[in-house]
Design a protein around this motif. Sequence first.
Motif, PDB file in Angstrom:
ATOM      1  N   LEU A  40       0.902  -2.347   6.090  1.00 12.49           N
ATOM      2  CA  LEU A  40       1.548  -1.071   5.764  1.00 12.49           C
ATOM      3  C   LEU A  40       3.062  -1.184   5.936  1.00 12.49           C
ATOM      4  N   ALA A  41       3.492  -1.916   6.970  1.00 12.48           N
ATOM      5  CA  ALA A  41       4.926  -2.146   7.156  1.00 12.48           C
ATOM      6  C   ALA A  41       5.489  -2.933   5.985  1.00 12.48           C
ATOM      7  N   ALA A  42       4.752  -3.950   5.539  1.00 14.85           N
ATOM      8  CA  ALA A  42       5.199  -4.728   4.372  1.00 14.85           C
ATOM      9  C   ALA A  42       5.303  -3.842   3.139  1.00 14.85           C
ATOM     10  N   HIS A  43       4.342  -2.951   2.977  1.00 13.64           N
ATOM     11  CA  HIS A  43       4.304  -2.064   1.816  1.00 13.64           C
ATOM     12  C   HIS A  43       5.439  -1.046   1.839  1.00 13.64           C
ATOM     13  N   MET A  51       9.707   0.428  -7.563  1.00 12.13           N
ATOM     14  CA  MET A  51       8.614  -0.096  -8.382  1.00 12.13           C
ATOM     15  C   MET A  51       7.520  -0.752  -7.545  1.00 12.13           C
ATOM     16  N   GLN A  52       7.808  -1.100  -6.279  1.00 15.57           N
ATOM     17  CA  GLN A  52       6.792  -1.667  -5.377  1.00 15.57           C
ATOM     18  C   GLN A  52       5.997  -2.781  -6.075  1.00 15.57           C
ATOM     19  N   PRO A  53       6.653  -3.867  -6.436  1.00  8.76           N
ATOM     20  CA  PRO A  53       6.027  -4.869  -7.294  1.00  8.76           C
ATOM     21  C   PRO A  53       5.078  -5.826  -6.577  1.00  8.76           C
ATOM     22  N   TRP A  54       4.952  -5.715  -5.278  1.00  3.15           N
ATOM     23  CA  TRP A  54       4.194  -6.685  -4.494  1.00  3.15           C
ATOM     24  C   TRP A  54       2.686  -6.415  -4.465  1.00  3.15           C
ATOM     25  N   ASP A  55       1.939  -7.469  -4.215  1.00  2.72           N
ATOM     26  CA  ASP A  55       0.529  -7.394  -3.835  1.00  2.72           C
ATOM     27  C   ASP A  55       0.330  -8.433  -2.739  1.00  2.72           C
ATOM     28  N   PHE A  56      -0.748  -8.260  -1.966  1.00  2.00           N
ATOM     29  CA  PHE A  56      -1.038  -9.145  -0.843  1.00  2.00           C
ATOM     30  C   PHE A  56      -2.477  -9.646  -0.959  1.00  2.00           C
ATOM     31  N   ILE A  57      -2.649 -10.947  -1.100  1.00  4.05           N
ATOM     32  CA  ILE A  57      -3.980 -11.549  -1.174  1.00  4.05           C
ATOM     33  C   ILE A  57      -4.293 -12.157   0.184  1.00  4.05           C
ATOM     34  N   LEU A  58      -5.366 -11.684   0.818  1.00  4.20           N
ATOM     35  CA  LEU A  58      -5.749 -12.166   2.139  1.00  4.20           C
ATOM     36  C   LEU A  58      -6.728 -13.325   1.981  1.00  4.20           C
ATOM     37  N   VAL A  59      -6.417 -14.443   2.608  1.00  2.00           N
ATOM     38  CA  VAL A  59      -7.183 -15.680   2.432  1.00  2.00           C
ATOM     39  C   VAL A  59      -7.805 -16.096   3.758  1.00  2.00           C
ATOM     40  N   LEU A 104      -5.688 -16.641   9.159  1.00  5.16           N
ATOM     41  CA  LEU A 104      -5.461 -15.843   7.956  1.00  5.16           C
ATOM     42  C   LEU A 104      -4.297 -16.404   7.151  1.00  5.16           C
ATOM     43  N   GLY A 105      -4.482 -16.470   5.845  1.00 10.99           N
ATOM     44  CA  GLY A 105      -3.386 -16.738   4.926  1.00 10.99           C
ATOM     45  C   GLY A 105      -3.114 -15.480   4.127  1.00 10.99           C
ATOM     46  N   ILE A 106      -1.857 -15.210   3.861  1.00 15.13           N
ATOM     47  CA  ILE A 106      -1.491 -14.064   3.025  1.00 15.13           C
ATOM     48  C   ILE A 106      -0.576 -14.560   1.916  1.00 15.13           C
ATOM     49  N   CYS A 107      -1.001 -14.375   0.693  1.00 11.08           N
ATOM     50  CA  CYS A 107      -0.170 -14.706  -0.457  1.00 11.08           C
ATOM     51  C   CYS A 107       0.492 -13.421  -0.950  1.00 11.08           C
ATOM     52  N   VAL A 108       1.820 -13.427  -1.012  1.00  7.50           N
ATOM     53  CA  VAL A 108       2.587 -12.273  -1.481  1.00  7.50           C
ATOM     54  C   VAL A 108       3.034 -12.552  -2.907  1.00  7.50           C
ATOM     55  N   THR A 109       2.758 -11.618  -3.802  1.00  9.84           N
ATOM     56  CA  THR A 109       3.081 -11.799  -5.219  1.00  9.84           C
ATOM     57  C   THR A 109       4.014 -10.699  -5.706  1.00  9.84           C
ATOM     58  N   CYS A 110       4.498 -10.881  -6.934  1.00 16.40           N
ATOM     59  CA  CYS A 110       5.368  -9.888  -7.557  1.00 16.40           C
ATOM     60  C   CYS A 110       4.928  -9.675  -8.997  1.00 16.40           C
ATOM     61  N   ASP A 111       4.591  -8.440  -9.328  1.00 13.61           N
ATOM     62  CA  ASP A 111       4.249  -8.067 -10.701  1.00 13.61           C
ATOM     63  C   ASP A 111       5.504  -7.472 -11.333  1.00 13.61           C
ATOM     64  N   SER A 132      13.012  -7.692  -3.944  1.00 14.89           N
ATOM     65  CA  SER A 132      12.257  -6.622  -3.296  1.00 14.89           C
ATOM     66  C   SER A 132      10.995  -7.167  -2.642  1.00 14.89           C
ATOM     67  N   SER A 133      10.325  -8.089  -3.326  1.00 17.33           N
ATOM     68  CA  SER A 133       9.107  -8.675  -2.771  1.00 17.33           C
ATOM     69  C   SER A 133       9.414  -9.534  -1.550  1.00 17.33           C
ATOM     70  N   VAL A 134      10.577 -10.176  -1.549  1.00 18.88           N
ATOM     71  CA  VAL A 134      10.992 -10.929  -0.364  1.00 18.88           C
ATOM     72  C   VAL A 134      11.248  -9.975   0.803  1.00 18.88           C
ATOM     73  N   CYS A 135      11.779  -8.791   0.505  1.00 24.75           N
ATOM     74  CA  CYS A 135      11.946  -7.788   1.566  1.00 24.75           C
ATOM     75  C   CYS A 135      10.592  -7.411   2.170  1.00 24.75           C
ATOM     76  N   ALA A 136       9.560  -7.359   1.347  1.00 22.34           N
ATOM     77  CA  ALA A 136       8.215  -7.071   1.863  1.00 22.34           C
ATOM     78  C   ALA A 136       7.758  -8.181   2.799  1.00 22.34           C
ATOM     79  N   VAL A 137       8.090  -9.430   2.465  1.00 23.11           N
ATOM     80  CA  VAL A 137       7.759 -10.554   3.342  1.00 23.11           C
ATOM     81  C   VAL A 137       8.450 -10.381   4.687  1.00 23.11           C
ATOM     82  N   GLN A 138       9.730 -10.021   4.661  1.00 17.52           N
ATOM     83  CA  GLN A 138      10.471  -9.859   5.912  1.00 17.52           C
ATOM     84  C   GLN A 138       9.900  -8.712   6.742  1.00 17.52           C
ATOM     85  N   ASN A 139       9.559  -7.597   6.108  1.00 17.98           N
ATOM     86  CA  ASN A 139       8.924  -6.498   6.841  1.00 17.98           C
ATOM     87  C   ASN A 139       7.623  -6.961   7.495  1.00 17.98           C
TER      88      ASN A 139
END
Length: 218
Positions: A40-43, A51-59, A104-111, A132-139
């Motif tokens: 949620l912090a990342a989001h 535009m909130q272009p990110w998604d998070f894939i949990l591995v 856990l692995g988390i893949c962060v993407t940008c649409d 913006s998606s990199v900012c989500a990674v930092q959060n």
Amino acid sequence: MQITPEERDAVYKTIFSRRDVRREFKPDAIPNDVLERVLLAAHHAPSVGFMQPWDFILVTKPESKAQIKHGFLQAHAEAAERFEGERKEQYKSLKLEGIEEAPLGICVTCDRSRTGPVVLGRTAKPEMDLFSSVCAVQNLWLAARAENLGVGWVSIVHDKVIRDTLNIPESIDIIAYLCVGYVEAFHDTPDLERAGWLPRRDASSAIHYEFWPEPKSQ
């Protein structure tokens, strides 16, 4: 909403104690409520045009981690050939990922097409959605540290490996693959600084006033 001095100090403590973790991951599962807070912090990262272009894939599947680890080993061997002499040997000795050790692995993407071809704030600088998606990674990273979770960013792997393993469409940009989990300890200094790869640059050398500085005369 005012931030109290105690809350301010906690933010700075989190920033300064954040580490890129590659080793010492514990196998303990991350509780769902903790993971939800981190995501949620990342989001809630800033994003161009909202535009909130990110998604998070949990591995979590071992077979997926094994494929990504194999891709890392290939890219790592390729990278080693780009260094020479002692630097090459030092590079090969470094521990640079925790893909299979982390629970856990988390893949962060940008649409980049999420809100259409024209995005407020992206017209003059089209790469702002990637930033913006990199900012989500930092959060995510800072929230994880506040939860005493370690995070390691695996950049030594080709996108195709992650794309094929996680079934990510070609239209989606891959921003980061992160290893996440509880760790035995957080070190006082970053791994690469501790290993003598590079020192931390003094902050004052990165701060300039009004103009880019003139190069120093030899």
